[in-house]
Design a protein around this motif. Sequence first.
Motif, PDB file in Angstrom:
ATOM      1  N   ILE A   1       0.843  -1.202   0.000  1.00  0.00           N
ATOM      2  CA  ILE A   1       0.000   0.000   0.000  1.00  0.00           C
ATOM      3  C   ILE A   1       0.874   1.246   0.000  1.00  0.00           C
ATOM      4  CG2 ILE A   1      -1.611   1.369   1.396  1.00  0.00           C
ATOM      5  CD1 ILE A   1      -2.969  -1.232   2.208  1.00  0.00           C
ATOM      6  N   TYR A   2       1.963   1.193   0.757  1.00  0.00           N
ATOM      7  CA  TYR A   2       2.893   2.322   0.780  1.00  0.00           C
ATOM      8  C   TYR A   2       3.461   2.576  -0.625  1.00  0.00           C
ATOM      9  CZ  TYR A   2       6.910   5.262   1.868  1.00  0.00           C
ATOM     10  OH  TYR A   2       7.829   6.275   1.878  1.00  0.00           O
ATOM     11  N   GLN A   3       3.760   1.496  -1.359  1.00  0.00           N
ATOM     12  CA  GLN A   3       4.267   1.646  -2.729  1.00  0.00           C
ATOM     13  C   GLN A   3       3.229   2.315  -3.629  1.00  0.00           C
ATOM     14  OE1 GLN A   3       5.645  -2.169  -4.178  1.00  0.00           O
ATOM     15  NE2 GLN A   3       6.936  -2.512  -2.371  1.00  0.00           N
ATOM     16  N   VAL A   4       1.953   1.943  -3.439  1.00  0.00           N
ATOM     17  CA  VAL A   4       0.882   2.573  -4.220  1.00  0.00           C
ATOM     18  C   VAL A   4       0.786   4.058  -3.894  1.00  0.00           C
ATOM     19  CG1 VAL A   4      -1.620   2.668  -4.550  1.00  0.00           C
ATOM     20  CG2 VAL A   4      -0.451   0.451  -4.529  1.00  0.00           C
ATOM     21  N   ILE A   5       0.852   4.386  -2.598  1.00  0.00           N
ATOM     22  CA  ILE A   5       0.791   5.793  -2.180  1.00  0.00           C
ATOM     23  C   ILE A   5       1.957   6.575  -2.776  1.00  0.00           C
ATOM     24  CG2 ILE A   5       0.982   7.351  -0.197  1.00  0.00           C
ATOM     25  CD1 ILE A   5      -0.515   5.204   1.433  1.00  0.00           C
ATOM     26  N   LEU A   6       3.153   5.983  -2.739  1.00  0.00           N
ATOM     27  CA  LEU A   6       4.335   6.641  -3.290  1.00  0.00           C
ATOM     28  C   LEU A   6       4.190   6.871  -4.793  1.00  0.00           C
ATOM     29  CD1 LEU A   6       7.177   7.689  -2.620  1.00  0.00           C
ATOM     30  CD2 LEU A   6       8.046   5.394  -3.119  1.00  0.00           C
ATOM     31  N   ALA A   7       3.655   5.866  -5.496  1.00  0.00           N
ATOM     32  CA  ALA A   7       3.447   5.999  -6.939  1.00  0.00           C
ATOM     33  C   ALA A   7       2.435   7.095  -7.248  1.00  0.00           C
ATOM     34  CB  ALA A   7       2.990   4.661  -7.520  1.00  0.00           C
ATOM     35  N   LEU A   8       1.372   7.173  -6.450  1.00  0.00           N
ATOM     36  CA  LEU A   8       0.379   8.239  -6.646  1.00  0.00           C
ATOM     37  C   LEU A   8       1.000   9.613  -6.408  1.00  0.00           C
ATOM     38  CD1 LEU A   8      -2.719   6.612  -4.915  1.00  0.00           C
ATOM     39  CD2 LEU A   8      -2.546   7.226  -7.334  1.00  0.00           C
TER      40      LEU A   8
ATOM     41  N   TYR B   1       3.289  15.627 -19.561  1.00  0.00           N
ATOM     42  CA  TYR B   1       3.219  14.325 -18.888  1.00  0.00           C
ATOM     43  C   TYR B   1       1.816  13.739 -19.018  1.00  0.00           C
ATOM     44  CZ  TYR B   1       3.304  10.861 -15.122  1.00  0.00           C
ATOM     45  OH  TYR B   1       3.218   9.710 -14.394  1.00  0.00           O
ATOM     46  N   CYS B   2       1.760  12.470 -19.420  1.00  0.00           N
ATOM     47  CA  CYS B   2       0.473  11.755 -19.501  1.00  0.00           C
ATOM     48  C   CYS B   2       0.480  10.660 -18.446  1.00  0.00           C
ATOM     49  CB  CYS B   2       0.277  11.148 -20.887  1.00  0.00           C
ATOM     50  SG  CYS B   2      -1.268  10.209 -21.041  1.00  0.00           S
ATOM     51  N   LEU B   3      -0.475  10.727 -17.532  1.00  0.00           N
ATOM     52  CA  LEU B   3      -0.469   9.788 -16.408  1.00  0.00           C
ATOM     53  C   LEU B   3      -1.309   8.536 -16.620  1.00  0.00           C
ATOM     54  CD1 LEU B   3      -3.430  10.250 -14.960  1.00  0.00           C
ATOM     55  CD2 LEU B   3      -2.293  12.178 -13.903  1.00  0.00           C
ATOM     56  N   LEU B   4      -1.971   8.416 -17.783  1.00  0.00           N
ATOM     57  CA  LEU B   4      -2.907   7.315 -17.979  1.00  0.00           C
ATOM     58  C   LEU B   4      -2.261   5.942 -17.818  1.00  0.00           C
ATOM     59  CD1 LEU B   4      -5.048   8.612 -20.975  1.00  0.00           C
ATOM     60  CD2 LEU B   4      -5.628   8.590 -18.549  1.00  0.00           C
ATOM     61  N   GLY B   5      -1.093   5.754 -18.439  1.00  0.00           N
ATOM     62  CA  GLY B   5      -0.414   4.469 -18.353  1.00  0.00           C
ATOM     63  C   GLY B   5      -0.018   4.122 -16.931  1.00  0.00           C
ATOM     64  N   ASN B   6       0.491   5.113 -16.203  1.00  0.00           N
ATOM     65  CA  ASN B   6       0.904   4.869 -14.826  1.00  0.00           C
ATOM     66  C   ASN B   6      -0.281   4.591 -13.915  1.00  0.00           C
ATOM     67  OD1 ASN B   6       3.685   5.032 -15.167  1.00  0.00           O
ATOM     68  ND2 ASN B   6       3.706   7.260 -14.948  1.00  0.00           N
ATOM     69  N   LEU B   7      -1.394   5.267 -14.166  1.00  0.00           N
ATOM     70  CA  LEU B   7      -2.584   5.007 -13.362  1.00  0.00           C
ATOM     71  C   LEU B   7      -3.073   3.573 -13.555  1.00  0.00           C
ATOM     72  CD1 LEU B   7      -4.740   8.262 -13.611  1.00  0.00           C
ATOM     73  CD2 LEU B   7      -3.491   7.388 -11.642  1.00  0.00           C
ATOM     74  N   GLU B   8      -2.954   3.059 -14.780  1.00  0.00           N
ATOM     75  CA  GLU B   8      -3.360   1.679 -15.039  1.00  0.00           C
ATOM     76  C   GLU B   8      -2.473   0.713 -14.263  1.00  0.00           C
ATOM     77  OE1 GLU B   8      -5.741  -1.271 -16.388  1.00  0.00           O
ATOM     78  OE2 GLU B   8      -6.040   0.884 -16.639  1.00  0.00           O
ATOM     79  N   LYS B   9      -1.168   0.996 -14.189  1.00  0.00           N
ATOM     80  CA  LYS B   9      -0.250   0.138 -13.422  1.00  0.00           C
ATOM     81  C   LYS B   9      -0.591   0.178 -11.935  1.00  0.00           C
ATOM     82  CE  LYS B   9       3.658   0.639 -16.601  1.00  0.00           C
ATOM     83  NZ  LYS B   9       5.023   1.211 -16.784  1.00  0.00           N
ATOM     84  N   ILE B  10      -0.922   1.379 -11.445  1.00  0.00           N
ATOM     85  CA  ILE B  10      -1.279   1.520 -10.035  1.00  0.00           C
ATOM     86  C   ILE B  10      -2.567   0.757  -9.740  1.00  0.00           C
ATOM     87  CG2 ILE B  10      -2.040   3.174  -8.268  1.00  0.00           C
ATOM     88  CD1 ILE B  10      -0.142   5.216  -9.620  1.00  0.00           C
ATOM     89  N   LYS B  11      -3.514   0.845 -10.659  1.00  0.00           N
ATOM     90  CA  LYS B  11      -4.773   0.111 -10.497  1.00  0.00           C
ATOM     91  C   LYS B  11      -4.516  -1.388 -10.429  1.00  0.00           C
ATOM     92  CE  LYS B  11      -9.143  -0.805 -12.886  1.00  0.00           C
ATOM     93  NZ  LYS B  11      -9.948  -0.541 -14.105  1.00  0.00           N
ATOM     94  N   GLU B  12      -3.653  -1.898 -11.317  1.00  0.00           N
ATOM     95  CA  GLU B  12      -3.336  -3.327 -11.329  1.00  0.00           C
ATOM     96  C   GLU B  12      -2.651  -3.739 -10.024  1.00  0.00           C
ATOM     97  OE1 GLU B  12      -1.006  -3.901 -14.815  1.00  0.00           O
ATOM     98  OE2 GLU B  12      -2.698  -3.650 -16.187  1.00  0.00           O
ATOM     99  N   HIS B  13      -1.781  -2.878  -9.517  1.00  0.00           N
ATOM    100  CA  HIS B  13      -1.087  -3.167  -8.255  1.00  0.00           C
ATOM    101  C   HIS B  13      -2.086  -3.226  -7.105  1.00  0.00           C
ATOM    102  CE1 HIS B  13       2.636  -2.206  -5.540  1.00  0.00           C
ATOM    103  NE2 HIS B  13       2.036  -3.325  -5.213  1.00  0.00           N
ATOM    104  N   PHE B  14      -3.025  -2.297  -7.096  1.00  0.00           N
ATOM    105  CA  PHE B  14      -4.022  -2.267  -6.026  1.00  0.00           C
ATOM    106  C   PHE B  14      -4.915  -3.507  -6.078  1.00  0.00           C
ATOM    107  CE2 PHE B  14      -7.874  -0.965  -3.819  1.00  0.00           C
ATOM    108  CZ  PHE B  14      -7.326  -0.387  -2.676  1.00  0.00           C
TER     109      PHE B  14
END
Length: 204
Positions: free
Chosen positions: A19-26, A38-51
């Motif tokens: 969870i800390y890693q997700v918070i850090l990524a956000l 900067y386009c955050l769409l790709g990174n948001l998808e990775k964060i979603k998959e991690h969550f």
Amino acid sequence: MNYANCDFSPMKQTIKEEIYQVILALQNNLDAMDDENYCLLGNLEKIKEHFISIDMKASNFYLNCYLAPFTDKYPELTICVQNLSQRRHGGLIVIQREDSLDGFIQPGIPIGAGLTHSLLESIFYPGNPLHDGAVMIEGNQIVSAANVLPLSDRAVGDKKFGTRHRAALGLSERSDALVLVVSEETGKVSFGFKGNLYPINTGE
């Protein structure tokens, strides 16, 4: 509730770290948004998959904890839902815990056999007359099949839930039973417990 067979500390530590890693990524994405290119769409998808991965790890762990005091056949159940998932065969399995389920379900066909994954899979094989209902498990026994469960009113009109999922929710809203459900449309597996549905990872 008996959690004697569960050591929470390692799992809680793992989940806290992830969870800390997700918070850090956000936070990193939030900082990067100051860059207009900067386009955050790709990174948001990775964060979603991690969550989602975190959610499934927690669900798998707690599923074992919830079942362990009431059946020794958790491995058989695991193999069953893995195989049903891979084959896209729908399934609905009720594991009775402390509450009596009399009055909540419409009884089906008595089975009275030891719990094995092969027997469960044969019950849910498409075309089997018993495959549409729920299988009832008490202890290490398959008590009955083709049971009819109460449907959740909360899910009425929600297209995300099919009849099996509404039935899993319905019984879990009325008792402490745990209900495993396999979607024949997607192969995804989840369990209903205390009025909620939780996804589980059949690869673990």
